[in-house]
Write a protein that holds these residues in place. Structure first.
Motif, PDB file in Angstrom:
ATOM      1  N   GLU B 169      46.226  41.981  37.526  1.00  0.00           N
ATOM      2  CA  GLU B 169      46.606  42.872  36.413  1.00  0.00           C
ATOM      3  C   GLU B 169      45.570  43.959  36.190  1.00  0.00           C
ATOM      4  N   ALA B 170      44.305  43.531  36.197  1.00  0.00           N
ATOM      5  CA  ALA B 170      43.227  44.476  35.897  1.00  0.00           C
ATOM      6  C   ALA B 170      42.960  45.409  37.079  1.00  0.00           C
ATOM      7  N   GLY B 171      43.676  45.183  38.193  1.00  0.00           N
ATOM      8  CA  GLY B 171      43.504  46.037  39.361  1.00  0.00           C
ATOM      9  C   GLY B 171      42.106  45.973  39.955  1.00  0.00           C
ATOM     10  N   VAL B 172      41.507  44.789  39.907  1.00  0.00           N
ATOM     11  CA  VAL B 172      40.158  44.638  40.437  1.00  0.00           C
ATOM     12  C   VAL B 172      40.182  44.814  41.963  1.00  0.00           C
ATOM     13  N   ALA B 173      39.398  45.764  42.431  1.00  0.00           N
ATOM     14  CA  ALA B 173      39.364  46.015  43.873  1.00  0.00           C
ATOM     15  C   ALA B 173      38.411  45.019  44.520  1.00  0.00           C
ATOM     16  N   PHE B 174      38.770  44.580  45.714  1.00  0.00           N
ATOM     17  CA  PHE B 174      37.903  43.626  46.399  1.00  0.00           C
ATOM     18  C   PHE B 174      36.854  44.396  47.175  1.00  0.00           C
ATOM     19  N   GLU B 175      35.958  44.983  46.411  1.00  0.00           N
ATOM     20  CA  GLU B 175      34.952  45.837  47.015  1.00  0.00           C
ATOM     21  C   GLU B 175      33.565  45.414  46.596  1.00  0.00           C
ATOM     22  N   ILE B 176      32.602  45.824  47.370  1.00  0.00           N
ATOM     23  CA  ILE B 176      31.210  45.608  46.975  1.00  0.00           C
ATOM     24  C   ILE B 176      30.871  46.700  45.963  1.00  0.00           C
ATOM     25  N   PRO B 177      30.371  46.330  44.790  1.00  0.00           N
ATOM     26  CA  PRO B 177      30.156  47.331  43.736  1.00  0.00           C
ATOM     27  C   PRO B 177      29.193  48.437  44.167  1.00  0.00           C
ATOM     28  N   ASP B 178      29.429  49.631  43.600  1.00  0.00           N
ATOM     29  CA  ASP B 178      28.556  50.781  43.878  1.00  0.00           C
ATOM     30  C   ASP B 178      27.189  50.581  43.245  1.00  0.00           C
ATOM     31  N   GLN B 179      26.284  51.421  43.684  1.00  0.00           N
ATOM     32  CA  GLN B 179      24.907  51.342  43.228  1.00  0.00           C
ATOM     33  C   GLN B 179      24.786  51.356  41.699  1.00  0.00           C
ATOM     34  N   GLU B 180      25.544  52.241  41.033  1.00  0.00           N
ATOM     35  CA  GLU B 180      25.328  52.388  39.584  1.00  0.00           C
ATOM     36  C   GLU B 180      25.810  51.179  38.777  1.00  0.00           C
ATOM     37  N   VAL B 181      26.829  50.463  39.278  1.00  0.00           N
ATOM     38  CA  VAL B 181      27.278  49.276  38.539  1.00  0.00           C
ATOM     39  C   VAL B 181      26.700  47.984  39.139  1.00  0.00           C
ATOM     40  N   TRP B 182      25.995  48.120  40.243  1.00  0.00           N
ATOM     41  CA  TRP B 182      25.477  46.946  40.964  1.00  0.00           C
ATOM     42  C   TRP B 182      24.687  45.991  40.056  1.00  0.00           C
ATOM     43  N   PRO B 183      23.701  46.490  39.264  1.00  0.00           N
ATOM     44  CA  PRO B 183      22.904  45.532  38.480  1.00  0.00           C
ATOM     45  C   PRO B 183      23.758  44.695  37.518  1.00  0.00           C
ATOM     46  N   ALA B 184      24.689  45.339  36.822  1.00  0.00           N
ATOM     47  CA  ALA B 184      25.512  44.602  35.848  1.00  0.00           C
ATOM     48  C   ALA B 184      26.442  43.613  36.552  1.00  0.00           C
ATOM     49  N   ARG B 185      27.038  44.065  37.660  1.00  0.00           N
ATOM     50  CA  ARG B 185      27.953  43.184  38.394  1.00  0.00           C
ATOM     51  C   ARG B 185      27.186  42.028  39.034  1.00  0.00           C
ATOM     52  N   LEU B 186      26.005  42.323  39.555  1.00  0.00           N
ATOM     53  CA  LEU B 186      25.193  41.266  40.164  1.00  0.00           C
ATOM     54  C   LEU B 186      24.792  40.244  39.109  1.00  0.00           C
ATOM     55  N   ASP B 187      24.480  40.744  37.911  1.00  0.00           N
ATOM     56  CA  ASP B 187      24.080  39.839  36.857  1.00  0.00           C
ATOM     57  C   ASP B 187      25.205  38.845  36.535  1.00  0.00           C
ATOM     58  N   ALA B 188      26.448  39.337  36.534  1.00  0.00           N
ATOM     59  CA  ALA B 188      27.589  38.448  36.282  1.00  0.00           C
ATOM     60  C   ALA B 188      27.692  37.396  37.390  1.00  0.00           C
ATOM     61  N   VAL B 189      27.427  37.802  38.620  1.00  0.00           N
ATOM     62  CA  VAL B 189      27.476  36.859  39.745  1.00  0.00           C
ATOM     63  C   VAL B 189      26.361  35.814  39.603  1.00  0.00           C
ATOM     64  N   LEU B 190      25.141  36.294  39.376  1.00  0.00           N
ATOM     65  CA  LEU B 190      24.009  35.372  39.340  1.00  0.00           C
ATOM     66  C   LEU B 190      24.104  34.409  38.165  1.00  0.00           C
ATOM     67  N   SER B 191      24.571  34.897  37.005  1.00  0.00           N
ATOM     68  CA  SER B 191      24.673  33.977  35.869  1.00  0.00           C
ATOM     69  C   SER B 191      25.737  32.909  36.141  1.00  0.00           C
ATOM     70  N   THR B 192      26.808  33.296  36.842  1.00  0.00           N
ATOM     71  CA  THR B 192      27.843  32.314  37.200  1.00  0.00           C
ATOM     72  C   THR B 192      27.273  31.257  38.153  1.00  0.00           C
TER      73      THR B 192
END
Lengths: 119, 408
Positions: B169-192
């Motif tokens: 639904e949210a249209g999440v692309a199966f992509e490796i996040p770009d540099q500018e969103v990388w820290p926030a997205r990585l943080d979600a991965v690492l906390s999980t």
């Protein structure tokens, strides 16, 4: 309680490769395996090589006799087994029913002996 | 005599392929089909085909390549059957023809990084991220996940389906996040992944699947797929340095033992060395972050002959810059008490009282610091509250022991 589901069938009557029955049988085995796994009851399962590859061994008066072929000449041979860990025989039977060979062979359900002389 | 098909043997062979490579297969299929649920259904179809094809000719040269190719075709079939807009199927066809050719001889690219980032996407609740990652990347059954989280498997199954639907639904692309969103997205991965680790670490029953081991597998995988990120290295080091002490965590009386009181001969020195080396490598990159700091704190807890409290206190100061949370403040205060500043520690902890109400570690820390400050009666009351809130028997036993010491 653990039960062994022994799969006996006549290799001649098993569906042949390339037929829709064969596909259905293989799909049925896959589904049965998935169900046993998802329910957390599957302990083990293996197929056996063909009965004509069997070697039967006896020791008589200290002398070993080996014989090519299975122990008994019958129509239905042991082809494989599953071991399931379930609460009771009824449940074990429901898993036996899922094995496609039940439709053209026999599944023998036997409890593994839980030997506890003190209990 | 005709050779009978050996369905259970083939099934076992398929299981074996899945155990090692299901994550890669799902990642590869999802990247090409753009839909996690569709990828799983397609793989399921391919596995049923494998049962009958492999049943005749044995395992193919590359079982993973075979399943990827057939899975992709099955996925496209499903899209074709399921919808009138054939354009999408045609688009996929073009992509798949290129891929299918490649899959025959070239090694299959590992797309699991994309999959992990999708499973740990911030649009999902934390618990859903955990469940989806364990199911999709680690191939745990919903039953195994439910057992680890003391939940029922129907609820976990529904949670996973909802999570997959939500990603779509949210249209999440199966992509490796770009540099500018990388820290926030990585943080979600690492906390999980870290949450998965801690659930495994504190688990008291011997379950079949050790979540701590799954988390270490995931962090090692992440580190391999993206080998230059100091925070991934920091998280891996943190987990290794914690895991190294796992055997010493609970004493013979069944009570938790804090690191400074543990039997050091039970520590896994090999794992400690590995954690320290990874941490050193991370620090050399000159980009500090909370996981590196937490790993350093874990390391200082193991200094000989006793924890380096001075250094730990400095590290909490740095951690505070990244994570100004009540939990960090609480742990920092406990360290201050170890350095003899008991009154300051009591003050700091009391200031947190309203935000950390009903948080068991709050009362445990408060009780301990009050004890060190000589305020026995208040300490006892705090221990009693902590015991009430204790989540497992080992920490309850530890607190009861401490309470007894205060009573004597």
């Amino acid at each position: 309680m653990k039960y062994m589901l022994l799969i006996y069938n006549n290799p001649e009557q098993q569906p042949q490769y390339g037929t829709p029955e064969f596909e259905a049988m293989m799909g049925g085995f896959f589904a049965a395996n998935e169900k046993m796994k998802a329910d957390g009851v599957l302990v083990d399962g293996e197929s056996l090589n063909e009965p004509d590859t069997a070697t039967s061994v006896r020791v008589k008066a200290g002398k070993t006799e080996t014989m090519d072929g299975p122990f008994a000449e019958t129509r239905e041979y042991l082809g494989g087994y599953y071991i399931v860990d379930v609460p009771d025989l009824d449940t074990a039977v429901t898993y036996a029913e899922m094995i496609p060979s039940a439709a053209f062979g026999t599944i023998e359900v036997r409890a593994l002996m839980d030997y506890n002389p003190a209990g | 005599m005709t050779k009978p098909a050996a369905p259970i043997a083939i099934n076992n062979a398929i299981e074996n392929v899945l155990r090692h490579d299901r994550g890669r297969l799902i990642a590869g299929l999802t990247t090409r089909l753009h839909d996690l649920q569709l990828a799983e259904d397609a793989l399921q179809d391919a596995l049923i085909s494998a049962m009958s094809h492999w049943g005749r000719s044995g395992l193919p040269h590359s079982p993973v390549g075979w399943l990827m190719k057939v899975g992709l075709n099955k996925g496209i079939d499903r899209v074709r059957k399921g919808q009138s807009e054939t354009r999408k199927a045609d688009d996929l066809m073009i992509v798949s023809a290129k891929h299918a050719e490649r899959l025959d001889d070239e090694p299959i690219p590992d797309e699991r990084l994309r999959l992990i980032f999708a499973c740990c996407h911030p649009v999902l609740e934390e618990k859903s991220r955990v469940a989806l990652t364990l199911r999709t990347v680690c191939y745990l059954t919903t039953r195994e996940i439910a057992a680890a989280f003391l939940d029922n498997d129907v609820a976990i199954g529904q949670r996973i389906s909802r999570a997959k639907a939500k990603l779509k639904e949210a249209g999440v692309a199966f992509e490796i996040p770009d540099q500018e969103v990388w820290p926030a997205r990585l943080d979600a991965v690492l906390s999980t992944l870290y949450l998965i680790y801690t659930v495994g670490y504190v688990s008291e029953d011997e379950s079949d699947r050790d979540l701590a081991a799954e988390a270490m597998f995931l962090l090692r995988l992440l580190d391999r797929l993206r080998s230059d990120d100091p925070e991934i290295e920091g998280a891996l080091a943190l987990v290794l340095l914690t895991e190294a002490r796992r055997k010493a965590r609970i004493g013979t009386d069944g009570a938790t033992v804090p690191p400074e009181a543990q039997d050091r001969s039970l520590w896994d020195t090999h794992m400690i060395r590995e954690g320290q080396e990874i941490l050193a490598q991370a620090v050399e990159r000159g980009r500090p972050g909370p996981y590196q700091i937490k790993a350093a704190i874990a390391d200082c807890h193991m200094s000989r002959p006793k924890p380096d409290w001075q250094q730990i206190s400095l590290l909490y100061g740095s951690l505070w810059v990244h994570e100004p949370t009540p939990v960090v403040a609480l742990n920092w205060a406990v360290v201050m008490a170890e350095l003899g500043k008991t009154d300051l520690a009591v003050q700091k902890i009391e200031a947190l009282g309203t935000t950390l109400k009903d948080f068991q570690p709050y009362y445990a820390a408060y009780a301990s610091v009050l004890g060190q400050a000589g305020r026995t009666n208040e300490s006892r009351a705090a221990y009693e509250r902590a015991i009430e809130l204790a989540q497992n028997s080992s920490s309850r036993r530890f607190l009861e022991k401490k309470l007894q010491q205060e009573n004597n």
